[in-house]
Design a protein around this motif. Structure first.
Motif, PDB file in Angstrom:
ATOM      1  N   GLY A  21       0.749  -1.297   0.001  1.00 10.96           N
ATOM      2  CA  GLY A  21      -0.051   0.005  -0.032  1.00 10.96           C
ATOM      3  C   GLY A  21       0.933   1.422   0.127  1.00 10.96           C
ATOM      4  O   GLY A  21       1.981   1.269   0.482  1.00 10.96           O
ATOM      5  N   CYS A  23       0.519   5.646   0.295  1.00 10.56           N
ATOM      6  CA  CYS A  23      -0.272   6.815   0.822  1.00 10.56           C
ATOM      7  C   CYS A  23       0.440   7.923   0.889  1.00 10.56           C
ATOM      8  O   CYS A  23       1.439   8.050   1.645  1.00 10.56           O
ATOM      9  CB  CYS A  23      -1.003   6.451   2.152  1.00 10.56           C
ATOM     10  N   ASP A 289      -5.545  12.981   1.078  1.00 18.09           N
ATOM     11  CA  ASP A 289      -4.850  11.866   1.152  1.00 18.09           C
ATOM     12  C   ASP A 289      -4.983  11.031  -0.023  1.00 18.09           C
ATOM     13  O   ASP A 289      -6.262  10.758  -0.706  1.00 18.09           O
ATOM     14  CB  ASP A 289      -4.988  10.973   2.283  1.00 18.09           C
ATOM     15  N   SER A 291      -4.086   7.310  -1.876  1.00 20.13           N
ATOM     16  CA  SER A 291      -3.525   5.984  -1.432  1.00 20.13           C
ATOM     17  C   SER A 291      -3.965   5.003  -2.766  1.00 20.13           C
ATOM     18  O   SER A 291      -4.997   5.156  -3.433  1.00 20.13           O
ATOM     19  CB  SER A 291      -4.156   5.588  -0.192  1.00 20.13           C
TER      20      SER A 291
END
Length: 547
Positions: A21, A23, A289, A291
């Motif tokens: 992941g 972000c 944000d 992601s």
């Protein structure tokens, strides 16, 4: 004679999965009054829908199914949109699952505390304990208080177990800590309006999941490669739109200084990117944000990493002790120490960890290693006050080691640096490292700590080598008479535990291998005369001389 201590089985070494992941965050600058008004209205409206949906999900408990999920999403779609409804229901499922895991951990903690108290109550008062098992309580008063606490924990365990069997969880949107702060405003140095602002902002919902194949990877919160942000307004707020198809375009723009090129490449190819807009009340700022998830990351087998050099890292409450080892398990260069201070705010602690890991990874990149070895630690059992009740400083020490946060940070940062993380069993690493490596590595100008010796043990276990420094002498004769084993034996070498050949055999073999056979003196040559060669030969006569 006491029986030898049985060692527990060492778990296998494995390569930790790299962080998939990503972000990134950027501040929204250039807000207008209308922009802030629209975001507040959208956040409050969707936050109300998210609270209602989470309450329904909690009531469904174990009766949840695809049909109930579809019914919830259908009801939310009429008040927002299909994509907003999908994001809200997914967030409710994730929150319920997280609470379910926390409930299981709480159940295990209560069970461990009850077993510890029950065992200590069964022991005589004042009985001493061991390193792994605490003894009896010190006084009758403490014994009596612990009997009362045992009943309290048993009641809690019964209640939590009943909730788990029924599928009930306790969830507070906005956080239980912030909710309890409402009753302690003076201690938190907040007024009621200030707390109300934080509470409302924490319960807003301004998050949208990405969708590959759609324009710029997200139809709900769309961000163009040049940083323009537009939001699909819910149906009741469609009259606030300033663009086509019920969309509102913000005056603020984003650039994402960190990983901006990777983000632009992704949105240009219409790949899924999830966005979240939130407000920091204490700073008075808005943030966005972004992601996404990276797939098809290269998988490096353990055998390939063990064929190269490695760095062993021993995690402690205030520093990381590291040492560089070559392929054969021998320390190279000087040990390193990376300090951090885990006091103060959460942001300060996180910054300290990131700074220490950054220095570690920079050093690892300079040495050219491809892997870092760490212990697969879990101090959950050692943090309980039931096991180490009076040893408050020891419990604080164990709680101060940021095992979970440090491993998560290390995985994410090492993935970007192209370095893999090898997790090893922490059993006996500190003890055997201090026993086999601390004294041999200590010099007059370099004192070696127990933690640095443990880092050597961790790295050797990751490489597949035994932690002990050398193969031992023969058991029947622990001295040099049988030939001291000063050579390094590999973990796969056959017959490495057998008695070595006598010294004379090894010396003849060495002279034959190096071609120095002329150095052998002939028979009856005086050893006091150097470089004298005798060509005489001793011959046994066949007959005995009698005259």
């Amino acid at each position: 004679m006491a029986e030898p201590k049985k060692l527990r089985q060492i778990a296998r070494t494995f390569v930790a999965d790299p962080a998939s992941g990503v972000c990134v965050r950027d501040r929204l600058k250039g807000f207008t009054v209308q922009d802030e008004k629209v975001l507040r209205l959208v956040g409050v409206h969707l936050g109300s829908l998210a609270s209602t949906d989470l309450a329904v999900r909690v009531r469904d408990a174990l009766e949840h199914s695809t049909d109930t999920w579809a019914n919830r999403k259908r009801d939310l779609t009429a008040l927002s949109s299909s994509r907003w409804a999908g994001s809200i229901t997914k967030a409710s499922h994730d929150q319920w699952a997280l609470s379910r895991r926390a409930q299981h951990a709480h159940l295990q903690s209560l069970d461990a505390g009850i077993k510890t108290i029950a065992r200590r109550l069964s022991l005589p008062i004042g009985e001493k304990g061991s390193r792994k098992a605490p003894g009896g309580y010190r006084s009758k008063g403490e014994w009596f208080q612990k009997t009362r606490r045992l009943h309290v924990l048993e009641d809690r365990l019964e209640a939590v177990r009943a909730d788990r069997e029924a599928g009930r969880v306790r969830v507070v949107r906005g956080g239980r800590k912030l909710a309890n702060t409402r009753h302690n405003l003076a201690a938190a140095r907040l007024t009621e309006p200030q707390w109300r602002q934080r509470w409302e902002a924490a319960r807003w919902f301004l998050a949208a999941d990405g969708e590959s194949g759609k324009r710029y990877g997200n139809e709900t919160i769309r961000v163009t490669p040049d940083g323009e942000i537009s939001i699909k307004l819910p149906a009741p707020l469609a009259d606030l739109a300033n663009g086509k198809h019920g969309r509102y375009t913000l005056a603020a723009r984003v650039a994402f200084p960190h990983r901006g090129d990777e983000w632009r490449e992704r949105v240009s190819q219409n790949r899924a990117v999830a966005y979240r807009i939130h407000r920091d009340i204490s700073r008075g700022r808005w943030y966005l944000d972004a992601s996404w998830q990276r797939k098809n990351l290269p998988i490096v087998p353990l055998e390939k990493l063990q064929s190269g050099e490695i760095i062993g890292v021993d995690m402690n409450a205030d520093h990381l002790a590291a040492w560089h080892l070559d392929t054969h398990g021998n320390p190279v260069g000087e040990p390193r120490r990376f300090d951090y201070n885990l006091t103060g705010t959460a942001g300060h602690r996180d910054a300290q960890l990131r700074h220490a890991l950054t220095r570690l990874l920079h050093w690892a990149g300079a040495t050219g290693v491809r892997a870092i070895a760490v212990e697969d630690l879990d101090f959950t059992d050692s943090k309980t006050r039931e096991k180490h009740g009076r040893k408050r400083r020891f419990r604080q020490l164990m709680s101060g080691i940021p095992t979970g946060k440090l491993k998560a940070r290390l995985l994410s940062m090492s993935t970007e640096a192209g370095i893999r993380v090898i997790a090893v069993d922490p059993a006996y690493t500190s003890m055997w490292g201090g026993q086999h490596w601390q004294k041999p590595l200590t010099t007059k100008t370099r004192p070696v700590t127990r933690h640095q010796a443990a880092s050597v043990a961790i790295a050797r276990r990751a490489l597949g080598h035994p932690i002990r420094r050398r193969t031992p002498p023969p058991r029947q004769h622990q001295s040099d008479a049988g030939g001291h084993r000063s050579a390094q034996a590999g973990p796969g070498d056959r017959r490495r535990e057998e008695t070595r050949r006598p010294v004379t055999d090894r010396s003849r073999e060495l002279r034959t291998r190096t071609g120095t056979t002329q150095g052998t003196r002939a028979t009856r040559t005086p050893k006091t005369v150097r470089d004298v060669r005798s060509h005489q030969e001793w011959v046994q006569d066949s007959l005995l001389h009698t005259d």
